[in-house]
Design a protein around this motif. Structure first.
Motif, PDB file in Angstrom:
ATOM      1  N   ALA A 152      23.657   4.101 -21.381  1.00  0.00           N
ATOM      2  CA  ALA A 152      23.836   2.457 -21.279  1.00  0.00           C
ATOM      3  C   ALA A 152      24.260   1.822 -20.163  1.00  0.00           C
ATOM      4  O   ALA A 152      23.633   0.526 -20.144  1.00  0.00           O
ATOM      5  CB  ALA A 152      25.202   2.317 -22.431  1.00  0.00           C
ATOM      6  N   VAL A 153      24.786   2.286 -19.223  1.00  0.00           N
ATOM      7  CA  VAL A 153      24.973   1.916 -18.075  1.00  0.00           C
ATOM      8  C   VAL A 153      23.834   2.062 -17.002  1.00  0.00           C
ATOM      9  O   VAL A 153      23.731   1.168 -16.100  1.00  0.00           O
ATOM     10  CB  VAL A 153      26.382   1.998 -17.159  1.00  0.00           C
ATOM     11  N   LEU A 154      23.507   3.448 -16.964  1.00  0.00           N
ATOM     12  CA  LEU A 154      22.534   3.913 -15.879  1.00  0.00           C
ATOM     13  C   LEU A 154      20.993   3.169 -16.150  1.00  0.00           C
ATOM     14  O   LEU A 154      20.535   2.822 -15.053  1.00  0.00           O
ATOM     15  CB  LEU A 154      22.361   5.197 -15.917  1.00  0.00           C
ATOM     16  N   PHE A 222      30.416  -6.695 -16.043  1.00  0.00           N
ATOM     17  CA  PHE A 222      30.193  -7.219 -17.217  1.00  0.00           C
ATOM     18  C   PHE A 222      29.188  -6.029 -18.097  1.00  0.00           C
ATOM     19  O   PHE A 222      29.586  -5.815 -19.300  1.00  0.00           O
ATOM     20  CB  PHE A 222      29.452  -8.213 -17.277  1.00  0.00           C
ATOM     21  N   LEU A 223      28.348  -5.568 -17.594  1.00  0.00           N
ATOM     22  CA  LEU A 223      27.629  -4.370 -18.258  1.00  0.00           C
ATOM     23  C   LEU A 223      28.494  -3.330 -18.818  1.00  0.00           C
ATOM     24  O   LEU A 223      28.416  -3.048 -19.933  1.00  0.00           O
ATOM     25  CB  LEU A 223      26.433  -4.056 -17.275  1.00  0.00           C
ATOM     26  N   PRO A 224      29.351  -2.745 -18.022  1.00  0.00           N
ATOM     27  CA  PRO A 224      30.113  -1.464 -18.460  1.00  0.00           C
ATOM     28  C   PRO A 224      31.147  -2.182 -19.698  1.00  0.00           C
ATOM     29  O   PRO A 224      31.501  -1.445 -20.545  1.00  0.00           O
ATOM     30  CB  PRO A 224      30.855  -1.140 -17.203  1.00  0.00           C
ATOM     31  N   LEU A 225      31.516  -3.199 -19.352  1.00  0.00           N
ATOM     32  CA  LEU A 225      32.672  -4.002 -20.175  1.00  0.00           C
ATOM     33  C   LEU A 225      31.925  -4.064 -21.765  1.00  0.00           C
ATOM     34  O   LEU A 225      32.623  -3.725 -22.648  1.00  0.00           O
ATOM     35  CB  LEU A 225      33.109  -5.217 -19.699  1.00  0.00           C
ATOM     36  N   ILE A 226      30.571  -4.612 -21.662  1.00  0.00           N
ATOM     37  CA  ILE A 226      30.066  -4.408 -23.000  1.00  0.00           C
ATOM     38  C   ILE A 226      29.451  -3.108 -23.501  1.00  0.00           C
ATOM     39  O   ILE A 226      29.890  -3.078 -24.822  1.00  0.00           O
ATOM     40  CB  ILE A 226      28.805  -5.508 -22.914  1.00  0.00           C
ATOM     41  N   MET A 227      29.183  -2.345 -22.656  1.00  0.00           N
ATOM     42  CA  MET A 227      28.525  -0.941 -23.265  1.00  0.00           C
ATOM     43  C   MET A 227      29.544  -0.094 -23.565  1.00  0.00           C
ATOM     44  O   MET A 227      29.276   0.914 -24.386  1.00  0.00           O
ATOM     45  CB  MET A 227      27.841  -0.428 -22.070  1.00  0.00           C
ATOM     46  N   LEU A 228      30.581   0.195 -22.860  1.00  0.00           N
ATOM     47  CA  LEU A 228      31.458   1.251 -22.858  1.00  0.00           C
ATOM     48  C   LEU A 228      32.733   0.992 -23.652  1.00  0.00           C
ATOM     49  O   LEU A 228      33.471  -0.185 -23.389  1.00  0.00           O
ATOM     50  CB  LEU A 228      31.880   1.845 -21.542  1.00  0.00           C
ATOM     51  N   SER A 229      33.351   2.061 -24.513  1.00  0.00           N
ATOM     52  CA  SER A 229      34.678   1.706 -25.079  1.00  0.00           C
ATOM     53  C   SER A 229      35.428   2.906 -24.621  1.00  0.00           C
ATOM     54  O   SER A 229      36.682   3.122 -24.660  1.00  0.00           O
ATOM     55  CB  SER A 229      34.443   1.637 -26.499  1.00  0.00           C
ATOM     56  N   ASP A 230      34.943   3.996 -24.179  1.00  0.00           N
ATOM     57  CA  ASP A 230      35.470   5.375 -23.935  1.00  0.00           C
ATOM     58  C   ASP A 230      36.047   5.098 -22.398  1.00  0.00           C
ATOM     59  O   ASP A 230      35.226   5.082 -21.370  1.00  0.00           O
ATOM     60  CB  ASP A 230      34.664   6.577 -24.051  1.00  0.00           C
ATOM     61  N   GLN A 231      37.242   5.187 -22.307  1.00  0.00           N
ATOM     62  CA  GLN A 231      37.849   5.212 -20.774  1.00  0.00           C
ATOM     63  C   GLN A 231      37.415   6.148 -20.022  1.00  0.00           C
ATOM     64  O   GLN A 231      37.324   6.081 -18.684  1.00  0.00           O
ATOM     65  CB  GLN A 231      39.560   5.107 -20.986  1.00  0.00           C
ATOM     66  N   LYS A 232      36.904   7.311 -20.364  1.00  0.00           N
ATOM     67  CA  LYS A 232      36.620   8.349 -19.488  1.00  0.00           C
ATOM     68  C   LYS A 232      35.146   8.110 -19.160  1.00  0.00           C
ATOM     69  O   LYS A 232      34.785   8.557 -17.964  1.00  0.00           O
ATOM     70  CB  LYS A 232      36.590   9.712 -20.335  1.00  0.00           C
ATOM     71  N   LEU A 233      34.300   7.188 -19.643  1.00  0.00           N
ATOM     72  CA  LEU A 233      33.178   6.895 -19.136  1.00  0.00           C
ATOM     73  C   LEU A 233      33.087   5.566 -18.045  1.00  0.00           C
ATOM     74  O   LEU A 233      32.249   5.178 -17.430  1.00  0.00           O
ATOM     75  CB  LEU A 233      32.425   6.429 -20.205  1.00  0.00           C
ATOM     76  N   TYR A 234      34.297   4.788 -18.007  1.00  0.00           N
ATOM     77  CA  TYR A 234      34.561   3.853 -17.270  1.00  0.00           C
ATOM     78  C   TYR A 234      34.153   3.963 -15.596  1.00  0.00           C
ATOM     79  O   TYR A 234      34.702   4.855 -14.963  1.00  0.00           O
ATOM     80  CB  TYR A 234      35.878   3.083 -17.385  1.00  0.00           C
ATOM     81  N   PRO A 235      33.572   2.936 -15.181  1.00  0.00           N
ATOM     82  CA  PRO A 235      33.402   2.924 -13.466  1.00  0.00           C
ATOM     83  C   PRO A 235      34.598   2.428 -13.194  1.00  0.00           C
ATOM     84  O   PRO A 235      35.643   1.871 -13.805  1.00  0.00           O
ATOM     85  CB  PRO A 235      32.249   1.672 -13.203  1.00  0.00           C
ATOM     86  N   VAL A 236      34.865   2.472 -11.792  1.00  0.00           N
ATOM     87  CA  VAL A 236      36.128   2.145 -11.123  1.00  0.00           C
ATOM     88  C   VAL A 236      36.558   0.742 -11.249  1.00  0.00           C
ATOM     89  O   VAL A 236      37.613   0.324 -11.614  1.00  0.00           O
ATOM     90  CB  VAL A 236      36.288   2.409  -9.654  1.00  0.00           C
ATOM     91  N   THR A 237      35.754  -0.195 -11.455  1.00  0.00           N
ATOM     92  CA  THR A 237      35.799  -1.630 -11.652  1.00  0.00           C
ATOM     93  C   THR A 237      36.513  -1.909 -13.044  1.00  0.00           C
ATOM     94  O   THR A 237      37.536  -2.678 -13.065  1.00  0.00           O
ATOM     95  CB  THR A 237      34.663  -2.442 -11.464  1.00  0.00           C
ATOM     96  N   LEU A 238      35.802  -1.475 -13.812  1.00  0.00           N
ATOM     97  CA  LEU A 238      36.539  -1.520 -15.453  1.00  0.00           C
ATOM     98  C   LEU A 238      37.854  -0.704 -15.462  1.00  0.00           C
ATOM     99  O   LEU A 238      38.595  -1.222 -15.981  1.00  0.00           O
ATOM    100  CB  LEU A 238      35.523  -0.997 -16.301  1.00  0.00           C
TER     101      LEU A 238
END
Length: 290
Positions: A152-154, A222-238
């Protein structure tokens, strides 16, 4: 007036003209470096020293303790976030650069119907803010059941209209048509010509595209914020934003967030330093070729 007087006047005029420019450049440099200096100083302080000591100078150094807390907090989740960012930024920048190179090369070296129209659309898309596309991309990913996954992010990070634009400029200026014709006469296929001949000639431009892509994806929030809810998938910014939202309940976490922010910029610094020579030559060549 003799030659010595003329030289003296010329030197004095140059100094008077150069001093304001130099002072302005030094002030601009200090302005941009000051936040980095504050970050380095704050990352070395304890939670108590952050508010009780001068903000722009060191006090007791607690950097080792801060790093230990950063690595171990929440079962080493920061390491996971850092690796996720490396995957998103490194993988996205590498594949995105390759796609941009192939597209720009095709637009520059092949004549096909709609070529100019396609390039005009790509050029116009450079002006579209990325945030304006996030919601449509989210709806597309939802339809494909890819939200809350690495893809979703890649996948959205692979598209770089500006990279295509730069790749076309470099391909037009750096790859002679005569060289391509000679390779074709030798029996080489188009894809082989691109990989073995053309890509080497446009390599400085590709490194420039890669660095722009890497920095853009690494800093993407913004993109990871919208796409991800699982904390294990977060990038360092999120991930750092998540910790920062918890500071009000755990004030000690502020030092961890600051230390994590300082560590998070190191991959960008390392990438730019390692590729500095190619990046600078690529920008200089691009400014002349454009």
């Amino acid at each position: 007036m003799n030659t010595a007087d003329m030289k003296s006047r010329h030197t004095g005029g140059s100094l008077r003209t150069g001093l304001p420019s130099t002072a302005f450049m030094l002030a601009a440099t200090a302005y941009f470096l000051l936040p980095l200096w504050w970050l380095a100083v704050a990352a070395s302080k304890s939670a108590g020293d952050l508010t009780t000591t001068p903000s722009l100078w060191f006090s007791d150094v607690h950097l080792a303790q801060n790093l230990q807390e950063l690595w171990t907090r929440d079962d080493h989740i920061y390491v996971r976030w850092l690796l996720n960012s490396l995957l998103y930024a490194g993988g996205g920048a590498a594949l995105g650069t390759l796609l941009a190179a192939m597209t720009g090369y095709a637009l520059a070296k092949y004549d096909f119907p709609g070529r100019q129209a396609a390039f005009s659309v790509i050029l116009a898309s450079v002006l579209v803010p990325v945030t304006a596309l996030t919601l449509p991309v989210f709806l597309m990913m939802s339809q494909l059941d890819l939200t809350d996954t690495y893809l979703a992010v890649l996948l959205p990070s692979l598209v770089s209209p500006f990279g295509v634009y730069l790749a076309r400029i470099y391909s037009e200026a750096s790859v002679p048509d005569e060289l391509l014709e000679a390779a074709r006469l030798d029996g080489a296929g188009e894809f082989r010509i691109f990989l073995t001949v053309s890509i080497r000639l446009i390599m400085p431009g590709l490194i420039t595209i890669f660095l722009f892509q890497f920095a853009g994806i690494w800093n993407n929030f913004f993109l990871p914020l919208i796409m991800l809810s699982d904390q294990k998938l977060y990038p360092v910014t999120l991930g750092l934003n998540l910790w920062n939202s918890q500071v009000i309940h755990d004030p000690v976490l502020r030092t961890t967030v600051i230390t994590g922010s300082a560590v998070s910029i190191l991959p960008l610094v390392i990438a730019f330093l390692l590729l500095q020579r190619h990046w600078r030559s690529g920008l200089a060549a691009g400014s002349l070729k454009g």
